[in-house]
Design an enzyme around this catalytic site. Structure first.
Site, short mmCIF file in Angstrom:
data_model
loop_
_atom_site.label_atom_id
_atom_site.label_comp_id
_atom_site.label_asym_id
_atom_site.label_seq_id
_atom_site.Cartn_x
_atom_site.Cartn_y
_atom_site.Cartn_z
N LYS A 113 0.84 -1.20 0.00
CA LYS A 113 0.00 0.00 0.00
C LYS A 113 0.88 1.25 0.00
O LYS A 113 0.59 2.21 -0.71
CB LYS A 113 -0.95 0.01 1.21
N LYS A 193 -5.90 -9.15 -13.25
CA LYS A 193 -6.96 -9.67 -12.39
C LYS A 193 -8.26 -8.90 -12.62
O LYS A 193 -8.22 -7.70 -12.88
CB LYS A 193 -6.54 -9.51 -10.92
N LYS A 196 -12.88 -3.85 -10.59
CA LYS A 196 -13.92 -2.92 -11.04
C LYS A 196 -13.34 -1.74 -11.81
O LYS A 196 -14.07 -1.03 -12.48
CB LYS A 196 -14.79 -2.47 -9.87
#
Ligand code: TRP
Length: 325
Positions: A113, A193, A196
Protein backbone atom coordinates in the site's frame (compact mmCIF):
# COMPACT_ATOMS: atom_id res chain seq x y z
CA UNK A 1 -18.09 -28.03 21.66
CA UNK A 2 -18.28 -26.37 18.27
CA UNK A 3 -15.18 -24.43 17.34
CA UNK A 4 -15.42 -20.68 17.13
CA UNK A 5 -15.11 -19.26 13.63
CA UNK A 6 -14.53 -15.55 13.07
CA UNK A 7 -14.26 -13.68 9.81
CA UNK A 8 -14.45 -10.12 8.57
CA UNK A 9 -15.74 -8.87 5.24
CA UNK A 10 -14.24 -5.62 4.18
CA UNK A 11 -16.73 -3.35 2.38
CA UNK A 12 -15.36 -2.67 -1.08
CA UNK A 13 -18.11 -1.19 -3.22
CA UNK A 14 -19.87 -3.18 -5.92
CA UNK A 15 -18.89 -6.83 -5.74
CA UNK A 16 -17.70 -8.78 -8.76
CA UNK A 17 -17.31 -12.44 -9.61
CA UNK A 18 -13.77 -12.55 -8.21
CA UNK A 19 -14.88 -11.22 -4.79
CA UNK A 20 -17.84 -13.55 -4.80
CA UNK A 21 -15.85 -16.72 -5.46
CA UNK A 22 -13.09 -15.57 -3.12
CA UNK A 23 -15.08 -14.88 0.02
CA UNK A 24 -18.86 -14.93 -0.07
CA UNK A 25 -19.37 -18.30 -1.64
CA UNK A 26 -16.89 -19.88 0.78
CA UNK A 27 -18.64 -18.29 3.74
CA UNK A 28 -21.94 -19.73 2.59
CA UNK A 29 -20.43 -23.19 2.09
CA UNK A 30 -18.84 -23.10 5.58
CA UNK A 31 -22.27 -22.51 7.09
CA UNK A 32 -23.02 -26.16 6.58
CA UNK A 33 -20.30 -27.16 9.07
CA UNK A 34 -20.74 -27.11 12.82
CA UNK A 35 -18.99 -23.95 13.98
CA UNK A 36 -20.08 -21.13 16.23
CA UNK A 37 -19.84 -18.40 13.60
CA UNK A 38 -19.15 -14.67 13.90
CA UNK A 39 -19.18 -12.69 10.64
CA UNK A 40 -18.83 -8.95 10.67
CA UNK A 41 -18.53 -6.13 8.16
CA UNK A 42 -15.04 -4.74 8.78
CA UNK A 43 -15.99 -1.07 8.58
CA UNK A 44 -13.09 0.13 10.76
CA UNK A 45 -10.64 -1.65 8.47
CA UNK A 46 -12.11 0.17 5.49
CA UNK A 47 -11.12 3.58 6.88
CA UNK A 48 -7.37 3.11 6.53
CA UNK A 49 -7.26 4.07 2.85
CA UNK A 50 -8.46 7.39 1.46
CA UNK A 51 -12.23 7.37 0.95
CA UNK A 52 -15.25 9.60 0.44
CA UNK A 53 -17.18 10.02 3.70
CA UNK A 54 -20.39 10.68 1.76
CA UNK A 55 -20.23 7.19 0.23
CA UNK A 56 -19.00 5.21 3.21
CA UNK A 57 -22.29 4.50 5.01
CA UNK A 58 -23.88 3.16 1.82
CA UNK A 59 -20.86 0.98 1.13
CA UNK A 60 -20.94 -0.55 4.62
CA UNK A 61 -24.68 -1.15 4.52
CA UNK A 62 -24.55 -2.66 1.04
CA UNK A 63 -21.76 -5.01 2.02
CA UNK A 64 -24.09 -6.37 4.68
CA UNK A 65 -26.91 -6.58 2.12
CA UNK A 66 -24.62 -8.40 -0.33
CA UNK A 67 -23.49 -10.90 2.30
CA UNK A 68 -27.11 -11.67 3.17
CA UNK A 69 -28.14 -11.78 -0.49
CA UNK A 70 -25.36 -14.27 -1.23
CA UNK A 71 -26.78 -16.57 1.43
CA UNK A 72 -25.11 -15.73 4.73
CA UNK A 73 -27.89 -16.72 7.08
CA UNK A 74 -28.52 -14.93 10.39
CA UNK A 75 -30.03 -18.17 11.75
CA UNK A 76 -26.70 -19.92 11.26
CA UNK A 77 -24.23 -17.08 11.77
CA UNK A 78 -23.95 -14.04 13.99
CA UNK A 79 -23.76 -11.17 11.50
CA UNK A 80 -22.95 -7.64 12.62
CA UNK A 81 -20.97 -4.46 12.03
CA UNK A 82 -17.46 -4.41 13.52
CA UNK A 83 -17.61 -0.87 14.90
CA UNK A 84 -20.90 -1.59 16.69
CA UNK A 85 -18.94 -3.68 19.18
CA UNK A 86 -16.60 -1.28 20.94
CA UNK A 87 -14.48 -4.07 22.39
CA UNK A 88 -12.77 -4.60 19.00
CA UNK A 89 -11.12 -1.19 19.36
CA UNK A 90 -10.55 -1.57 23.10
CA UNK A 91 -8.71 -4.83 22.68
CA UNK A 92 -6.69 -3.37 19.81
CA UNK A 93 -5.29 -0.83 22.22
CA UNK A 94 -4.22 -3.53 24.66
CA UNK A 95 -2.62 -5.54 21.84
CA UNK A 96 -0.78 -2.47 20.53
CA UNK A 97 1.38 -2.60 23.63
CA UNK A 98 2.60 -6.13 22.99
CA UNK A 99 3.20 -5.71 19.24
CA UNK A 100 6.45 -4.48 17.77
CA UNK A 101 6.38 -1.73 15.19
CA UNK A 102 9.14 -3.57 13.31
CA UNK A 103 6.85 -6.53 12.80
CA UNK A 104 4.05 -4.29 11.51
CA UNK A 105 6.29 -2.52 9.00
CA UNK A 106 7.26 -5.95 7.61
CA UNK A 107 3.67 -6.79 6.65
CA UNK A 108 3.48 -7.27 2.89
CA UNK A 109 0.08 -5.62 2.53
CA UNK A 110 1.31 -2.53 4.38
CA UNK A 111 4.45 -2.35 2.27
CA UNK A 112 2.44 -2.73 -0.93
CA UNK A 113 0.00 0.00 0.00
CA UNK A 114 2.83 2.38 0.86
CA UNK A 115 4.64 1.47 -2.37
CA UNK A 116 1.42 2.35 -4.24
CA UNK A 117 1.65 5.84 -2.79
CA UNK A 118 -0.69 5.53 0.22
CA UNK A 119 0.21 7.89 3.04
CA UNK A 120 1.25 5.48 5.79
CA UNK A 121 -1.13 6.61 8.53
CA UNK A 122 -1.06 4.84 11.91
CA UNK A 123 -4.32 3.03 11.09
CA UNK A 124 -2.80 1.43 8.01
CA UNK A 125 0.14 0.22 10.07
CA UNK A 126 -2.11 -1.01 12.87
CA UNK A 127 -4.56 -2.80 10.55
CA UNK A 128 -3.34 -6.32 11.48
CA UNK A 129 -3.53 -5.60 15.22
CA UNK A 130 -7.19 -4.65 14.84
CA UNK A 131 -7.63 -7.87 12.90
CA UNK A 132 -6.11 -9.84 15.79
CA UNK A 133 -8.51 -8.12 18.19
CA UNK A 134 -11.46 -8.92 15.87
CA UNK A 135 -10.65 -12.59 16.12
CA UNK A 136 -9.47 -12.91 19.69
CA UNK A 137 -12.23 -10.84 21.26
CA UNK A 138 -14.43 -13.87 20.42
CA UNK A 139 -11.60 -16.30 21.22
CA UNK A 140 -11.77 -17.34 17.58
CA UNK A 141 -10.14 -20.66 16.74
CA UNK A 142 -10.61 -20.83 12.98
CA UNK A 143 -10.53 -18.01 10.47
CA UNK A 144 -11.44 -18.38 6.81
CA UNK A 145 -9.07 -16.11 4.89
CA UNK A 146 -7.53 -15.80 1.48
CA UNK A 147 -3.84 -16.34 0.97
CA UNK A 148 -3.18 -12.60 1.09
CA UNK A 149 -4.30 -12.52 4.74
CA UNK A 150 -2.16 -15.41 6.01
CA UNK A 151 0.62 -13.14 7.21
CA UNK A 152 -1.87 -11.07 9.19
CA UNK A 153 -3.28 -14.21 10.73
CA UNK A 154 0.19 -15.35 11.70
CA UNK A 155 0.55 -12.07 13.58
CA UNK A 156 -2.73 -12.80 15.39
CA UNK A 157 -1.18 -16.07 16.55
CA UNK A 158 1.95 -14.26 17.72
CA UNK A 159 -0.14 -11.72 19.61
CA UNK A 160 -2.20 -14.48 21.28
CA UNK A 161 0.98 -16.30 22.31
CA UNK A 162 2.69 -13.16 23.60
CA UNK A 163 -0.37 -12.19 25.62
CA UNK A 164 -0.72 -15.68 27.09
CA UNK A 165 2.97 -15.80 28.05
CA UNK A 166 2.91 -12.46 29.71
CA UNK A 167 -0.53 -12.38 31.36
CA UNK A 168 -1.58 -16.04 31.62
CA UNK A 169 -3.44 -18.35 29.24
CA UNK A 170 -6.33 -16.41 27.77
CA UNK A 171 -6.50 -16.83 24.00
CA UNK A 172 -6.39 -19.71 21.53
CA UNK A 173 -3.96 -19.42 18.62
CA UNK A 174 -6.34 -19.08 15.68
CA UNK A 175 -5.81 -21.25 12.62
CA UNK A 176 -6.56 -20.37 9.02
CA UNK A 177 -9.08 -22.14 6.88
CA UNK A 178 -7.47 -21.23 3.61
CA UNK A 179 -10.11 -20.27 1.09
CA UNK A 180 -8.62 -21.10 -2.24
CA UNK A 181 -9.78 -18.16 -4.26
CA UNK A 182 -9.51 -18.90 -7.98
CA UNK A 183 -7.63 -16.21 -9.87
CA UNK A 184 -10.36 -14.76 -12.04
CA UNK A 185 -8.96 -12.48 -14.71
CA UNK A 186 -10.48 -9.52 -16.52
CA UNK A 187 -12.61 -10.49 -19.53
CA UNK A 188 -11.23 -7.47 -21.39
CA UNK A 189 -7.59 -8.13 -20.54
CA UNK A 190 -6.95 -11.67 -19.28
CA UNK A 191 -3.43 -10.76 -18.16
CA UNK A 192 -4.88 -8.63 -15.37
CA UNK A 193 -6.96 -9.67 -12.39
CA UNK A 194 -10.67 -8.91 -12.66
CA UNK A 195 -11.27 -5.57 -11.00
CA UNK A 196 -13.92 -2.92 -11.04
CA UNK A 197 -11.43 -0.43 -12.47
CA UNK A 198 -11.77 -2.14 -15.87
CA UNK A 199 -15.56 -2.37 -15.85
CA UNK A 200 -15.92 -3.80 -19.39
CA UNK A 201 -14.05 -6.88 -18.29
CA UNK A 202 -15.65 -7.09 -14.86
CA UNK A 203 -18.69 -9.23 -14.08
CA UNK A 204 -20.52 -7.37 -11.33
CA UNK A 205 -22.90 -9.43 -9.23
CA UNK A 206 -25.59 -6.90 -10.03
CA UNK A 207 -25.20 -7.17 -13.84
CA UNK A 208 -28.39 -8.07 -15.71
CA UNK A 209 -28.65 -11.14 -17.96
CA UNK A 210 -28.28 -8.85 -20.96
CA UNK A 211 -25.12 -7.17 -19.66
CA UNK A 212 -23.58 -10.53 -18.72
CA UNK A 213 -24.25 -11.79 -22.23
CA UNK A 214 -22.67 -8.72 -23.81
CA UNK A 215 -19.57 -8.81 -21.60
CA UNK A 216 -18.99 -12.52 -22.13
CA UNK A 217 -19.56 -12.22 -25.89
CA UNK A 218 -16.97 -9.44 -26.02
CA UNK A 219 -14.46 -11.32 -23.84
CA UNK A 220 -11.00 -11.44 -25.34
CA UNK A 221 -10.00 -14.91 -26.55
CA UNK A 222 -7.64 -15.91 -29.35
CA UNK A 223 -7.71 -17.12 -32.95
CA UNK A 224 -7.80 -20.84 -32.10
CA UNK A 225 -10.97 -22.78 -32.69
CA UNK A 226 -10.95 -25.39 -29.93
CA UNK A 227 -11.87 -24.77 -26.29
CA UNK A 228 -8.80 -25.50 -24.19
CA UNK A 229 -7.28 -24.81 -20.81
CA UNK A 230 -3.78 -23.34 -20.87
CA UNK A 231 -3.65 -20.18 -18.74
CA UNK A 232 -0.08 -19.43 -19.84
CA UNK A 233 -0.48 -19.63 -23.60
CA UNK A 234 -4.21 -19.04 -23.98
CA UNK A 235 -5.21 -16.86 -21.01
CA UNK A 236 -8.51 -15.56 -22.44
CA UNK A 237 -10.32 -18.80 -23.17
CA UNK A 238 -8.74 -20.45 -20.10
CA UNK A 239 -10.20 -17.76 -17.88
CA UNK A 240 -13.66 -18.41 -19.31
CA UNK A 241 -13.23 -22.16 -18.80
CA UNK A 242 -12.14 -21.53 -15.20
CA UNK A 243 -15.20 -19.39 -14.50
CA UNK A 244 -17.43 -22.09 -15.96
CA UNK A 245 -15.70 -24.74 -13.85
CA UNK A 246 -16.00 -22.75 -10.62
CA UNK A 247 -19.70 -22.10 -11.12
CA UNK A 248 -20.60 -25.66 -12.02
CA UNK A 249 -18.31 -27.48 -9.56
CA UNK A 250 -16.47 -29.15 -12.38
CA UNK A 251 -12.85 -28.99 -13.48
CA UNK A 252 -11.34 -27.24 -16.51
CA UNK A 253 -10.16 -30.62 -17.84
CA UNK A 254 -13.66 -32.08 -17.69
CA UNK A 255 -15.00 -29.03 -19.49
CA UNK A 256 -12.47 -29.16 -22.28
CA UNK A 257 -13.71 -32.72 -22.93
CA UNK A 258 -17.33 -31.74 -22.65
CA UNK A 259 -16.99 -28.88 -25.13
CA UNK A 260 -14.88 -30.73 -27.67
CA UNK A 261 -15.89 -29.60 -31.14
CA UNK A 262 -17.93 -26.68 -29.79
CA UNK A 263 -16.98 -23.21 -31.06
CA UNK A 264 -16.18 -20.16 -28.94
CA UNK A 265 -19.42 -18.46 -29.71
CA UNK A 266 -21.58 -21.32 -28.52
CA UNK A 267 -19.39 -21.86 -25.45
CA UNK A 268 -19.67 -18.21 -24.55
CA UNK A 269 -23.44 -18.17 -24.78
CA UNK A 270 -23.57 -21.27 -22.57
CA UNK A 271 -21.20 -19.59 -20.09
CA UNK A 272 -23.33 -16.43 -20.00
CA UNK A 273 -26.30 -18.60 -19.11
CA UNK A 274 -24.39 -20.31 -16.29
CA UNK A 275 -23.26 -16.96 -14.86
CA UNK A 276 -26.74 -15.52 -15.02
CA UNK A 277 -28.17 -18.58 -13.30
CA UNK A 278 -25.72 -18.07 -10.41
CA UNK A 279 -26.24 -14.30 -10.13
CA UNK A 280 -30.00 -14.22 -10.55
CA UNK A 281 -30.98 -15.32 -7.02
CA UNK A 282 -28.37 -12.91 -5.66
CA UNK A 283 -29.86 -10.03 -7.67
CA UNK A 284 -33.37 -10.88 -6.53
CA UNK A 285 -32.43 -11.25 -2.87
CA UNK A 286 -30.48 -8.03 -3.00
CA UNK A 287 -33.39 -6.14 -4.49
CA UNK A 288 -35.74 -7.44 -1.81
CA UNK A 289 -33.35 -6.53 0.99
CA UNK A 290 -32.76 -3.04 -0.39
CA UNK A 291 -36.52 -2.56 -0.49
CA UNK A 292 -36.72 -3.60 3.17
CA UNK A 293 -33.80 -1.85 4.81
CA UNK A 294 -35.32 -2.02 8.27
CA UNK A 295 -35.13 -5.80 8.05
CA UNK A 296 -31.39 -5.59 7.41
CA UNK A 297 -30.94 -3.11 10.26
CA UNK A 298 -32.79 -5.53 12.56
CA UNK A 299 -30.60 -8.45 11.51
CA UNK A 300 -27.46 -6.40 12.23
CA UNK A 301 -28.81 -5.26 15.59
CA UNK A 302 -29.70 -8.80 16.56
CA UNK A 303 -26.20 -9.90 15.51
CA UNK A 304 -24.56 -7.20 17.63
CA UNK A 305 -26.75 -8.23 20.55
CA UNK A 306 -25.44 -11.79 20.30
CA UNK A 307 -21.82 -10.77 19.79
CA UNK A 308 -21.63 -8.08 22.49
CA UNK A 309 -21.80 -10.21 25.65
CA UNK A 310 -19.08 -12.50 24.30
CA UNK A 311 -16.80 -9.54 23.52
CA UNK A 312 -17.59 -7.92 26.88
CA UNK A 313 -16.69 -11.05 28.79
CA UNK A 314 -13.32 -11.33 27.02
CA UNK A 315 -12.58 -7.66 27.59
CA UNK A 316 -13.44 -7.92 31.29
CA UNK A 317 -11.04 -10.85 31.61
CA UNK A 318 -8.33 -8.96 29.69
CA UNK A 319 -8.72 -5.82 31.79
CA UNK A 320 -8.27 -7.86 34.94
CA UNK A 321 -5.27 -9.75 33.60
CA UNK A 322 -3.37 -6.70 32.36
CA UNK A 323 -3.96 -4.83 35.60
CA UNK A 324 -6.60 -2.25 34.72
CA UNK A 325 -9.10 -1.32 37.41
N1 TRP B 1 -8.35 -8.06 6.50
C1 TRP B 1 -9.39 -8.88 5.95
C2 TRP B 1 -9.42 -8.67 4.43
O1 TRP B 1 -8.86 -7.75 3.91
C3 TRP B 1 -10.73 -8.54 6.54
C4 TRP B 1 -10.76 -8.81 8.00
C5 TRP B 1 -10.79 -7.87 9.00
C6 TRP B 1 -10.75 -10.07 8.63
N2 TRP B 1 -10.82 -8.49 10.22
C7 TRP B 1 -10.77 -9.83 10.03
C8 TRP B 1 -10.72 -11.39 8.15
C9 TRP B 1 -10.76 -10.88 10.95
C10 TRP B 1 -10.72 -12.42 9.06
C11 TRP B 1 -10.73 -12.17 10.45
O2 TRP B 1 -10.05 -9.45 3.75
Amino acid sequence: MAKILVSGLKPSGTLHLGNYLGMLKQAVVLQEKSYRRFYFIADYHSLTLKYKASEKAKEIFEMAVDALAAGLDPKKSTIFIQSHIKEHANLTWIFNNITSVGELTRMVEYKEKVAQGQVPNAGLLDYPVLMAADILVYKGEVVPVGEDQLQHLELSRTIARTFNNRFGKTFPEPKAILTKAPRIMSLADPKQKMSKSISRGCLFLTDSAKVIKEKVAAAQTDSHKEISYDPEKRPGISNLVLIYAELTNSSPIQLVKKFKGVGYREFKSELARVIDKEFKPFRENRKKLLANKSKVVKILEAGAKQARPVAEATMAEVRRKVGLI
